[in-house]
Write a protein that holds these residues in place. Structure first.
Motif, PDB file in Angstrom:
ATOM      1  N   GLY A 169      44.394  52.349  16.472  1.00  0.00           N
ATOM      2  CA  GLY A 169      43.825  53.180  15.399  1.00  0.00           C
ATOM      3  C   GLY A 169      43.913  54.700  15.400  1.00  0.00           C
ATOM      4  N   GLY A 170      44.191  55.065  16.606  1.00  0.00           N
ATOM      5  CA  GLY A 170      44.229  56.584  16.643  1.00  0.00           C
ATOM      6  C   GLY A 170      45.565  57.090  16.110  1.00  0.00           C
ATOM      7  N   TYR A 171      45.982  58.053  16.580  1.00  0.00           N
ATOM      8  CA  TYR A 171      47.285  58.746  16.228  1.00  0.00           C
ATOM      9  C   TYR A 171      47.891  59.454  17.153  1.00  0.00           C
ATOM     10  CZ  TYR A 171      44.852  57.937  12.042  1.00  0.00           C
ATOM     11  OH  TYR A 171      44.039  57.440  10.987  1.00  0.00           O
ATOM     12  N   ILE A 172      49.188  59.274  17.232  1.00  0.00           N
ATOM     13  CA  ILE A 172      49.903  60.209  18.299  1.00  0.00           C
ATOM     14  C   ILE A 172      50.854  61.188  17.502  1.00  0.00           C
ATOM     15  CG2 ILE A 172      51.765  58.344  18.107  1.00  0.00           C
ATOM     16  CD1 ILE A 172      50.996  60.165  21.510  1.00  0.00           C
ATOM     17  N   LEU A 173      50.814  62.576  18.033  1.00  0.00           N
ATOM     18  CA  LEU A 173      51.224  63.555  17.474  1.00  0.00           C
ATOM     19  C   LEU A 173      52.553  64.158  18.141  1.00  0.00           C
ATOM     20  CD1 LEU A 173      47.930  65.658  16.123  1.00  0.00           C
ATOM     21  CD2 LEU A 173      49.238  63.419  15.153  1.00  0.00           C
ATOM     22  N   GLY A 174      53.676  64.459  17.568  1.00  0.00           N
ATOM     23  CA  GLY A 174      54.727  65.095  18.373  1.00  0.00           C
ATOM     24  C   GLY A 174      55.393  66.245  17.571  1.00  0.00           C
ATOM     25  N   GLY A 175      55.518  67.381  18.325  1.00  0.00           N
ATOM     26  CA  GLY A 175      56.182  68.374  17.854  1.00  0.00           C
ATOM     27  C   GLY A 175      56.669  69.462  18.884  1.00  0.00           C
TER      28      GLY A 175
END
Length: 348
Positions: free
Chosen positions: A230-236
């Motif tokens: 239910g969390g989020y993984i962010l990439g940049g």
């Protein structure tokens, strides 16, 4: 003016089990466009076996574009069947620049479109006032592409949306970067330069919360995914030193920067990967065992987190980069990395 077509190439995989090889054989291709410039930025396979193509167009009504320009560039989406034949197209925009960068099919078969707008309110399909120079802009449609609503979110400067996804609660998660101060819908203070900006909305696009993450220079978010917990993984990518939410030192000019959050957007951990030169993040995917695979390209030689030498043996200034993938576990620890590429030769 040179015309660019939206081109969809669909490939079938033919697997020869005796050799464990994969061959690619073209099945069909189609082009879509008008009298000016069209740029394809997103493609999603739809639940009916067809495809939805999204990007932005500067053409007036011509070619496959059935609606007139709103002004400047507009969101443009094309729905096709499973063979790539156009079923319908839709255009959304205002009096100035509107660019679509991401979209998702919603649980009811409609679509959520995300990008930025620099248009005035009350012009075309843009119903809300500007927060600053450029704002996040999302458009919700039914299964036939008819607009249901639109929402605008931003602060007093540039806010660029690069990714959007429907969440398990039928709301939406929006990601990109902000250069704004704490104004409008932006509640966090600047860390320095551009920062990752994450916005959670309900199913009608009303903001529930937002979070900002970054360091003392530019940090640009390109991809996000809701994780199985239910969390989020962010990439940049990050140009920052160790500062703000960036917990590790720079490897070089720019590095992959991955950040994991809980369901409310609170940071759980962050990791950075790169070499001595520029490393450009493009996309990621959660894997079946709970880890992640990261993809992009690198201009770095061996060193830092880059374990293989460059494939391009030209002088450093002429290097264009190689594909670079990094496998990490569920807490961001690197398991391995691989590099793919060849020697780049400039045209005569």
């Amino acid at each position: 003016m040179k015309k660019l077509f939206l081109t969809l190439l669909y490939f079938i995989f033919i697997i020869h089990s005796s050799f464990s090889q994969v061959n690619l054989a073209k099945q069909w291709d189609h082009t879509f466009g008008g009298a000016d410039v069209e740029i394809l930025t997103s493609l999603v396979k739809t639940s009916d076996g067809g495809f939805i193509l999204g990007g932005f167009s500067r053409s007036d009504s011509s070619g496959e574009i059935s609606q007139p320009t709103r002004g400047g560039r507009d969101f443009w989406v094309v729905k096709t069947d499973s063979m790539g034949n156009k079923v319908w197209d839709k255009r959304f925009g205002g009096s100035f620049e509107d660019r679509l960068f991401s979209m998702d099919q919603t649980y009811d078969g409609g679509f959520i479109l995300g990008g930025f707008t620099a248009s005035d309110s009350g012009s075309g399909d843009v119903t809300q006032s500007s927060r600053g120079s450029v704002d996040y802009w999302i458009v919700r449609t039914d299964p036939l592409g008819n607009k249901l609503w639109d929402k605008r979110l931003g602060g007093n400067n540039l806010d660029n949306l690069s990714c959007i996804q429907q969440t398990a609660d039928s709301g939406f998660i929006l990601g990109g970067w902000t250069f704004s101060d704490s104004t409008g819908e932006v509640t966090g203070n600047s860390r320095g330069g551009e920062d990752y900006w994450l916005v959670k909305t309900d199913k009608l696009g009303n903001k529930q919360w937002d979070k900002r993450y970054g360091g003392n220079s530019n940090d640009e978010l390109f991809f996000l995914q809701q994780t199985t917990n239910g969390g989020y993984i962010l990439g940049g990518r990050t140009f920052s030193d160790s500062s703000g939410e960036v917990s590790q030192n720079s490897r070089g000019a720019s590095d992959f920067w991955i950040l994991k959050t809980d369901p409310l957007g609170n940071k759980v951990w962050d990791k950075r990967f790169g070499g001595a030169d520029k490393d450009f993040f493009v996309a990621l995917q959660q894997t079946t065992e709970g880890g992640y695979i990261l993809g992009g390209y690198t201009q770095s030689d061996i060193g830092g987190d880059v374990s293989e030498i460059t494939r391009d043996t030209a002088l450093t200034a002429a290097r264009k980069g190689d594909f670079w993938i990094v496998k990490i576990d569920s807490i961001g620890t690197k398991k391995w990395d691989k590099r793919f590429g060849g020697f780049w030769v400039e045209d005569a």
